[in-house]
Design a protein around this motif. Structure first.
Motif, mmCIF file in Angstrom:
data_model
loop_
_atom_site.group_PDB
_atom_site.id
_atom_site.type_symbol
_atom_site.label_atom_id
_atom_site.label_comp_id
_atom_site.label_asym_id
_atom_site.label_seq_id
_atom_site.Cartn_x
_atom_site.Cartn_y
_atom_site.Cartn_z
ATOM 1 N N ASN A 108 -12.683 -23.262 32.587
ATOM 2 C CA ASN A 108 -11.304 -23.765 32.518
ATOM 3 C C ASN A 108 -10.299 -22.761 31.968
ATOM 4 O OD1 ASN A 108 -11.856 -26.410 33.565
ATOM 5 N ND2 ASN A 108 -12.780 -26.933 31.600
ATOM 6 N N ALA A 109 -10.721 -21.507 31.744
ATOM 7 C CA ALA A 109 -9.760 -20.473 31.364
ATOM 8 C C ALA A 109 -8.812 -20.220 32.540
ATOM 9 C CB ALA A 109 -10.480 -19.184 30.984
ATOM 10 N N ILE A 110 -7.531 -19.951 32.254
ATOM 11 C CA ILE A 110 -6.537 -19.678 33.292
ATOM 12 C C ILE A 110 -6.372 -18.160 33.414
ATOM 13 C CG2 ILE A 110 -4.176 -20.070 34.079
ATOM 14 C CD1 ILE A 110 -5.931 -22.578 33.939
ATOM 15 N N VAL A 111 -6.591 -17.652 34.629
ATOM 16 C CA VAL A 111 -6.611 -16.204 34.845
ATOM 17 C C VAL A 111 -5.832 -15.836 36.109
ATOM 18 C CG1 VAL A 111 -8.863 -15.983 33.707
ATOM 19 C CG2 VAL A 111 -8.754 -16.303 36.197
ATOM 20 N N GLY A 112 -5.613 -14.532 36.276
ATOM 21 C CA GLY A 112 -5.033 -13.987 37.493
ATOM 22 C C GLY A 112 -5.907 -12.866 38.017
ATOM 23 N N ARG A 113 -5.729 -12.514 39.301
ATOM 24 C CA ARG A 113 -6.504 -11.421 39.902
ATOM 25 C C ARG A 113 -5.627 -10.177 40.011
ATOM 26 N NH1 ARG A 113 -8.787 -14.098 45.343
ATOM 27 N NH2 ARG A 113 -6.583 -14.609 45.486
ATOM 28 N N LYS A 114 -6.071 -9.090 39.397
ATOM 29 C CA LYS A 114 -5.302 -7.847 39.434
ATOM 30 C C LYS A 114 -5.131 -7.340 40.859
ATOM 31 C CE LYS A 114 -7.980 -5.716 36.483
ATOM 32 N NZ LYS A 114 -8.537 -4.650 35.626
ATOM 33 N N SER A 115 -6.153 -7.501 41.690
ATOM 34 C CA SER A 115 -6.097 -6.983 43.058
ATOM 35 C C SER A 115 -5.055 -7.691 43.909
ATOM 36 C CB SER A 115 -7.477 -7.093 43.718
ATOM 37 O OG SER A 115 -7.923 -8.434 43.723
ATOM 38 N N TYR A 116 -4.593 -8.855 43.462
ATOM 39 C CA TYR A 116 -3.556 -9.609 44.178
ATOM 40 C C TYR A 116 -2.277 -9.732 43.346
ATOM 41 C CZ TYR A 116 -7.021 -11.038 47.654
ATOM 42 O OH TYR A 116 -7.973 -11.047 48.659
ATOM 43 N N ASN A 117 -2.130 -8.824 42.386
ATOM 44 C CA ASN A 117 -0.935 -8.796 41.532
ATOM 45 C C ASN A 117 -0.698 -10.122 40.810
ATOM 46 O OD1 ASN A 117 -0.185 -6.085 42.243
ATOM 47 N ND2 ASN A 117 0.591 -6.882 44.200
ATOM 48 N N CYS A 118 -1.780 -10.826 40.533
ATOM 49 C CA CYS A 118 -1.700 -12.093 39.774
ATOM 50 C C CYS A 118 -0.682 -13.057 40.382
ATOM 51 C CB CYS A 118 -1.353 -11.808 38.313
ATOM 52 S SG CYS A 118 -2.587 -10.822 37.442
ATOM 53 N N ASP A 119 -0.698 -13.155 41.729
ATOM 54 C CA ASP A 119 0.279 -14.010 42.405
ATOM 55 C C ASP A 119 -0.042 -15.491 42.295
ATOM 56 O OD1 ASP A 119 -2.000 -13.691 43.950
ATOM 57 O OD2 ASP A 119 -0.927 -13.825 45.857
ATOM 58 N N ILE A 120 -1.301 -15.822 41.980
ATOM 59 C CA ILE A 120 -1.734 -17.217 41.883
ATOM 60 C C ILE A 120 -2.474 -17.410 40.571
ATOM 61 C CG2 ILE A 120 -3.247 -18.987 42.876
ATOM 62 C CD1 ILE A 120 -2.811 -17.726 45.599
ATOM 63 N N LEU A 121 -2.196 -18.530 39.918
ATOM 64 C CA LEU A 121 -2.964 -18.886 38.726
ATOM 65 C C LEU A 121 -4.266 -19.549 39.156
ATOM 66 C CD1 LEU A 121 -0.276 -20.441 36.346
ATOM 67 C CD2 LEU A 121 -1.240 -18.141 36.272
ATOM 68 N N PHE A 122 -5.364 -19.129 38.532
ATOM 69 C CA PHE A 122 -6.668 -19.706 38.829
ATOM 70 C C PHE A 122 -7.296 -20.282 37.569
ATOM 71 C CE2 PHE A 122 -6.344 -16.807 42.448
ATOM 72 C CZ PHE A 122 -6.881 -17.568 43.482
#
Length: 297
Positions: A11-25
């Motif tokens: 349940n940690a909220i993270v972003g993906r560097k390879s996608y410039n953190c465009d979506i919260l996961f």
């Protein structure tokens, strides 16, 4: 800040560097693949499932998360306002017709139909249920993992007897697993397709049971061929968590004597025709009269 093993928690909220953190996961599982840690991710605002190595993930501070979330909230508010306007116009049209052009004072009531919403994500199901309540749609929400849906659908249809069925959750297309035409290249499209097919065994007629099926990047063509009235995703793009609700609500508030133009259904969704599509379908709303409050003698 790069995600560390200490921060890698469910349940940690993270972003993906390879996608410039465009979506919260949201981290929903942690696995080991080929000797390295991989997090399984659910989109916070889009119905996308993905996995990513720890080194590609970053934790986002409150300001960064707020910036990304605010863009989605703004779209949600805009869609909701447009939808309310649409519903008000439809209501005025029905009143005009029911009163023969406002020439007679007639009391009437409306039955907008029942919705059964199956969702693979309890977090999204809760968000959808809140929106259904705001819109005034009678809905039964069931959390059901995507792979279990084909097995459970018959019993659920018998239990709830809905006019509209929503089959959704998370999905994703993986280029490494095959071409876009290959159903096996999708995370959960095959389960959605099987669920639609099982539902159509119970109710074959597309107007007796209206079905929305799919999630982000789902195999649109297979879902429509299986018997869905509306589905995602024609161009394999991500769809918003609340898109199924807007489609369902439009059908709920359209008379069963009228056909719903596909574009009329899609134009107030957050994703539009790139992520959603369907076939002409009748509404499910029924108007009756006279209306008599329950507390009257």
């Amino acid at each position: 800040m790069e995600l560390t093993a200490m921060e890698a928690r469910l349940n940690a909220i993270v972003g993906r560097k390879s996608y410039n953190c465009d979506i919260l996961f949201r981290v929903i599982d942690i696995q080991e693949q080929n000797g390295r840690k991989v997090a399984v991710l659910y989109g916070e605002d889009v119905r996308l499932i993905a996995d990513a190595p720890f080194e590609d993930l970053v934790t986002l501070g409150p300001a960064e998360r707020s910036k990304i979330t605010q863009a989605f909230r703004s779209l949600e508010e805009q869609s909701f306002e447009l939808f309310k306007q649409d519903i008000e116009l439809m209501k005025e049209k029905r009143e005009y017709e029911a009163t023969h052009g406002y020439k007679e004072e007639l009391s009437y009531f409306q039955l907008p139909g029942r919705v059964l919403h199956l969702d693979g994500d309890p977090h999204y199901l809760k968000k959808c249920m809140n929106l259904y309540e705001k819109i005034g749609v009678t809905v039964y929400g069931v959390h059901c993992y995507e792979k279990e849906m084909p097995v459970r659908i018959h019993a659920l249809l018998d239990q709830y007897r809905p006019n509209i069925l929503v089959i959704t959750g998370h999905d994703a297309y993986s280029k490494s697993k095959g071409k876009k035409a290959d159903l096996n290249a999708y995370r959960h499209s095959k389960s959605f397709v099987r669920t639609v097919m099982e539902a159509r065994k119970k109710v074959p007629n597309l107007d007796q049971l209206v079905i929305f099926a799919g999630a982000c990047q789902s195999h649109f063509e297979s879902l429509i061929q299986a018997g869905a009235n509306f589905a995602s995703s024609p161009l394999r793009v991500n769809i918003h968590a609340l898109d199924p609700v807007y489609i369902v609500a439009k059908i709920c508030y359209t008379s069963f004597m009228e056909q719903v133009n596909v574009w009329d259904v899609l134009r107030n969704t957050l994703t539009g025709q790139k992520g959603l599509g369907g076939v002409e379908t009748k509404g499910v709303l029924r108007t009756g009269m006279p209306y008599k409050p329950m507390d009257e003698d």
